[in-house]
Design an enzyme around this catalytic site. Structure first.
Site, PDB file in Angstrom:
ATOM      1  N   TYR A 113       4.342  59.782  46.669  1.00  0.00           N
ATOM      2  CA  TYR A 113       4.004  59.877  45.248  1.00  0.00           C
ATOM      3  C   TYR A 113       4.428  61.232  44.692  1.00  0.00           C
ATOM      4  CZ  TYR A 113       1.320  55.624  46.024  1.00  0.00           C
ATOM      5  OH  TYR A 113       0.954  54.345  46.332  1.00  0.00           O
ATOM      6  N   ASN A 136       3.282  49.236  37.053  1.00  0.00           N
ATOM      7  CA  ASN A 136       4.625  48.656  37.098  1.00  0.00           C
ATOM      8  C   ASN A 136       4.563  47.140  36.844  1.00  0.00           C
ATOM      9  OD1 ASN A 136       7.159  47.688  37.850  1.00  0.00           O
ATOM     10  ND2 ASN A 136       7.102  48.563  39.895  1.00  0.00           N
ATOM     11  N   CYS A 144       8.021  49.816  43.755  1.00  0.00           N
ATOM     12  CA  CYS A 144       6.916  50.757  43.958  1.00  0.00           C
ATOM     13  C   CYS A 144       6.291  50.619  45.347  1.00  0.00           C
ATOM     14  CB  CYS A 144       5.873  50.599  42.859  1.00  0.00           C
ATOM     15  SG  CYS A 144       5.226  48.946  42.692  1.00  0.00           S
ATOM     16  N   HIS A 145       6.568  49.515  46.051  1.00  0.00           N
ATOM     17  CA  HIS A 145       6.027  49.369  47.404  1.00  0.00           C
ATOM     18  C   HIS A 145       6.618  50.399  48.369  1.00  0.00           C
ATOM     19  CE1 HIS A 145       9.679  46.850  47.453  1.00  0.00           C
ATOM     20  NE2 HIS A 145       9.735  47.135  48.743  1.00  0.00           N
TER      21      HIS A 145
END
Length: 175
Positions: A113, A136, A144-145
């Protein structure tokens, strides 16, 4: 997010985990909704069973479904369909930057992050980067995973941690 733009169509991928719904139109993918992951100890293998199409599907929707099918099967997906410009226009500036930065994370790779925040122009905004991932609207298309906590933990995922783990394993990333 603002109201959906006109001209969108919906396709539904029926999977062994539930329905994956994709809205897209001429300008790009607007949304991708993943069902909650099964809450079973022995998770069923994720497979696409069928696709429900609209009459005369838009070419971008066809591309989006082909892309999603490949991702869900663990295959290298075809070219990424565009994300609808209104997705970015409706988001806060930092979220837009973070979502664009997500596109730069290669398949099979991970980042944190904090690194995502730095790529989005705000190095001290790791929590905000997590918020951008959580918000998202197109998680299979803006990956985003692939974003993890700095301590090596998985972090979260809007559709549930089993989805994140499964998508990463499909890309060859172990625990």
């Amino acid at each position: 997010m603002k109201a959906a733009p006109n001209g969108l169509q919906r396709a539904v991928l029926e999977t062994t985990w539930g329905a994956v719904s994709i809205h897209a139109g001429r300008q790009g993918v607007w949304s991708c909704d993943l069902p909650p992951a099964p809450r079973q100890r022995a998770m069923p293998r994720l497979r696409v069973l069928s696709v429900k199409w609209p009459l005369d599907p838009d070419p971008v929707l066809r591309r989006a479904v082909a892309y999603a099918r490949a991702v869900l099967a663990g295959r290298t997906p075809p070219s990424l369909p565009p994300v609808h410009p209104a997705v970015f226009e409706s988001a806060a500036p930092f979220y837009r930057s973070a979502w664009r930065a997500l596109r730069g994370i290669p398949r099979g790779a991970r980042t944190t992050y904090a690194r995502l925040a730095a790529r989005a122009g705000r190095p001290a905004a790791a929590r905000a980067a997590g918020g951008a991932c959580r918000a998202n609207p197109v998680p299979l298309f803006l990956p985003c995973h692939r974003v993890m906590a700095a301590n090596g933990q998985w972090g979260g995922f809007s559709a549930g941690l089993p989805w994140k783990i499964h998508l990463l394993r499909l890309e060859g990333v172990g625990s």
